[in-house]
Design a protein around this motif. Structure first.
Motif, short mmCIF file in Angstrom:
data_model
loop_
_atom_site.label_atom_id
_atom_site.label_comp_id
_atom_site.label_asym_id
_atom_site.label_seq_id
_atom_site.Cartn_x
_atom_site.Cartn_y
_atom_site.Cartn_z
N THR A 183 -14.94 41.53 33.80
CA THR A 183 -15.46 40.89 34.22
C THR A 183 -17.13 39.96 33.90
OG1 THR A 183 -16.05 41.81 36.42
CG2 THR A 183 -14.03 40.34 36.59
N SER A 184 -16.70 40.47 32.33
CA SER A 184 -18.29 40.46 31.79
C SER A 184 -17.63 38.66 31.43
CB SER A 184 -18.48 41.32 30.71
OG SER A 184 -17.31 40.76 29.75
N PRO A 185 -19.73 38.22 30.97
CA PRO A 185 -19.76 37.18 30.24
C PRO A 185 -18.64 36.78 29.73
CG PRO A 185 -21.86 37.90 31.25
CD PRO A 185 -20.39 38.81 31.16
N GLU A 186 -18.15 37.32 28.60
CA GLU A 186 -17.71 36.94 27.58
C GLU A 186 -16.23 37.36 28.04
OE1 GLU A 186 -16.17 39.72 23.83
OE2 GLU A 186 -17.29 40.37 24.98
N ALA A 187 -15.60 37.87 28.70
CA ALA A 187 -14.03 38.06 29.63
C ALA A 187 -14.31 36.50 30.39
CB ALA A 187 -13.99 39.07 30.59
N TYR A 188 -14.92 35.71 31.08
CA TYR A 188 -15.45 34.70 31.45
C TYR A 188 -15.17 33.52 30.53
CZ TYR A 188 -16.08 35.94 36.65
OH TYR A 188 -15.39 36.23 37.83
N ARG A 189 -16.00 33.90 29.79
CA ARG A 189 -16.36 32.91 28.67
C ARG A 189 -14.43 32.72 27.73
NH1 ARG A 189 -21.10 34.91 27.31
NH2 ARG A 189 -19.82 36.89 25.87
N ARG A 190 -13.55 33.90 27.84
CA ARG A 190 -12.29 33.11 27.38
C ARG A 190 -11.83 32.87 27.87
NH1 ARG A 190 -13.65 39.13 26.14
NH2 ARG A 190 -12.28 39.72 27.28
N MET A 191 -11.64 33.19 29.50
CA MET A 191 -10.82 32.40 30.67
C MET A 191 -10.55 31.22 30.27
SD MET A 191 -11.38 31.33 33.45
CE MET A 191 -12.66 32.09 34.21
N LEU A 192 -11.86 30.77 30.68
CA LEU A 192 -12.67 28.77 30.03
C LEU A 192 -12.30 28.35 29.05
CD1 LEU A 192 -16.31 29.30 31.47
CD2 LEU A 192 -14.47 28.72 33.07
N ASP A 193 -12.07 29.04 28.27
CA ASP A 193 -11.59 28.18 26.95
C ASP A 193 -9.97 28.03 26.98
OD1 ASP A 193 -13.75 28.39 25.53
OD2 ASP A 193 -13.33 30.57 24.52
N VAL A 194 -9.18 29.24 27.87
CA VAL A 194 -7.95 28.98 27.46
C VAL A 194 -7.91 28.07 28.21
CG1 VAL A 194 -5.58 30.27 28.25
CG2 VAL A 194 -7.87 31.28 27.40
#
Length: 506
Positions: A183-194
């Motif tokens: 649940t790092s910011p990087e993981a969230y950014r990937r999710m938001l991009d999807v």
């Protein structure tokens, strides 16, 4: 903030009374909102220009019910959605441990409600040894842990699963097993991009054990691509009230794309766990400690929470799956004057659907669940399945419908949700209780957060599609074809508050 001129876009009527121009138009977006719609508009100074090339322009899509931390973690978990028995799940755990020795096993997605027997901790212990194992059910309402995991999470040792309130309380401690990398910011950014690639511009986050500070930290780490509405639970309600936050207010330290949402209350359980509270017993009631399920809160406790939230200017989102839970939730809304939604409303009596309309309470529903729950519902609710996912009743009786996914319980995919609401089948079988289906136009209207057809004054939350989302080129009575077409949709271009967040138009 830069301005944008979208050229040659076809507008799509969203609500009754919307009349779209026959020919493509230009749309100007300035300061985060649509300022002009017309033919051959002049390009504002320093504005970006996007050629829609005749694509269809709609208001951005929303997912009104998500658990975003859990969704970001799903890709790193053992997928047990295909497990058809306890033996299948145990075999998958053993294979995972052999492949990744020394790492905790976090599984997601099994549907034990369709299994022929109850599971035990001891059989999980037999294949896992000292490796912690936590297998979270596909509905999120219980988890099957081995003894090592029970002890690590400070839970009493037992030979059965951890359910409902006890599980919700311990879930935040999962980070002590697996850390926060998922649940790092990087993981969230990937999710938001999807999500942006699907045309999603906003989501309501009902994550368990979350805090406002978590979103503030992520927001400042680049997780500000989409609109986020954050919901509180009872354990953080005092903090929200002390901060003076009301539903719709901007979260402290963020901008107006991140807002305060409702108080979330889980008033009963789930179908799969047999804890959804019903007016009549389950079909397999002889297996159950509570033959008709049970409430998580008494009527008095529910009313007290609604009254506190309402007095503080907060809406309330009340999880209610069984028909008894829906009825009690509506009693509480009527008694307190609170506003908001019934989340799921999976089985309702017709008179309660009408009460929902009279009280102005939204039905926040997840059509993807009906694809997963169809067979189990028929088996354990029997003829009551005719009033499950009763979307047609809701719209006919004047209830505001809002679609979501409950991700990761169902995929975070607004087009799948719309397809399920329209066709009500995931395979070659006929629609399940097709009399409760809604039209493509109704499904789209329930997916755009109440926005009308794009016009001056609209939010600068826009999506361009390669195909007419109303599918007016297809036979509207062929719901199978409509469902297939909806599931194939994706965004060519997504804008949030005037900012481009996804672009495949080139």
């Amino acid at each position: 903030m830069r301005s944008t001129l979208i050229r040659n876009a076809r507008l799509v009527p969203v609500r009754a009374g919307d009349v779209a121009p026959d020919a493509p138009v230009d749309v100007t977006v300035e300061h985060g909102a649509v300022t002009a719609v017309g033919e051959s508009l002049a390009r504002p100074a320093n504005a970006d220009e996007v050629d829609a090339a005749g694509r269809w322009l709609i208001p951005g899509l929303w997912d009104q019910h998500t658990h975003l931390a859990q969704w970001t973690l799903t890709s790193q978990r053992l997928d047990l959605a295909g497990a058809r028995s306890p033996e299948d799940a145990i075999r998958a755990v053993a294979e995972w441990i052999a492949t990744y020795p020394g790492l905790p096993v976090i599984g997601w997605g099994h549907r034990s409600g369709g299994w022929e027997r109850e599971v035990t901790v001891s059989e999980l212990d037999a294949v896992s040894g000292e490796t912690p194992v936590v297998l979270i059910s596909g509905d999120g309402h219980h988890a099957w842990l081995n003894t090592t995991a029970l002890m690590h999470l400070a839970l009493p040792v037992r030979d059965s699963v951890v359910r409902e309130t006890e599980w919700f309380a311990v879930y935040p401690r999962m980070a002590t097993l697996v850390g926060n990398d998922g649940t790092s910011p990087e993981a969230y950014r990937r999710m938001l991009d999807v999500a942006a690639g699907q045309g999603i511009v906003g989501m309501v986050d009902f994550e368990f054990g979350a805090s406002m500070d978590g979103w503030l930290e992520r927001w400042n780490e680049g997780c500000d691509r989409l609109r986020i509405t954050w919901a509180t639970y009872a354990d953080t309600l005092d903090d929200v009230i002390a901060a003076g936050l009301r539903t719709g207010d901007t979260l402290p330290g963020c901008d107006d794309r991140a807002t305060m949402g409702p108080l979330k209350i889980i008033s009963d359980g789930s179908l799969n766990t047999r804890t959804a509270w019903c007016c009549e017993p389950y079909g397999d009631a002889h297996r159950l400690e509570y033959p008709a399920g049970q409430p998580n809160l008494s009527g008095a406790e529910l009313r007290e929470l609604l009254a506190r939230a309402h007095a503080a200017g907060l809406e309330v989102a009340t999880h209610a799956i069984g028909d008894a839970a829906v009825a009690q939730a509506l009693d509480a809304y009527a008694a307190t004057g609170a506003g908001g939604s019934v989340e799921h409303a999976q089985m309702c009596r017709r008179e309660d659907v009408r009460r929902m309309a009279e009280l102005g309470i939204r039905a926040s529903v997840q059509p993807g669940h009906l694809l997963d729950d169809r067979d189990l519902t028929d088996r354990i609710w029997g003829e009551r399945s005719a009033r499950s996912f009763a979307f047609r009743w809701m719209l006919d009786d004047g209830v505001e419908l809002a679609l979501g996914s409950d991700a990761p319980v169902s995929p975070l995919d607004p087009w799948l949700a719309m397809a399920a609401a329209v066709h009500r089948s995931a395979d070659d079988r006929d629609p399940w209780h097709g009399e409760q289906a809604i039209t493509v136009a109704e499904a789209l209207a329930a997916s755009v957060d109440g926005q009308p057809m794009v016009r001056p004054g609209s939010r600068g939350d826009l999506v361009l599609l390669d195909r007419d989302p109303l599918l007016r080129d297809l036979d509207q009575s062929d719901t199978a074809a409509l469902g297939t077409a909806l599931r194939s949709m994706a965004s060519a271009y997504t804008m949030v508050a005037g900012r481009t967040v996804h672009d495949q138009t080139a």
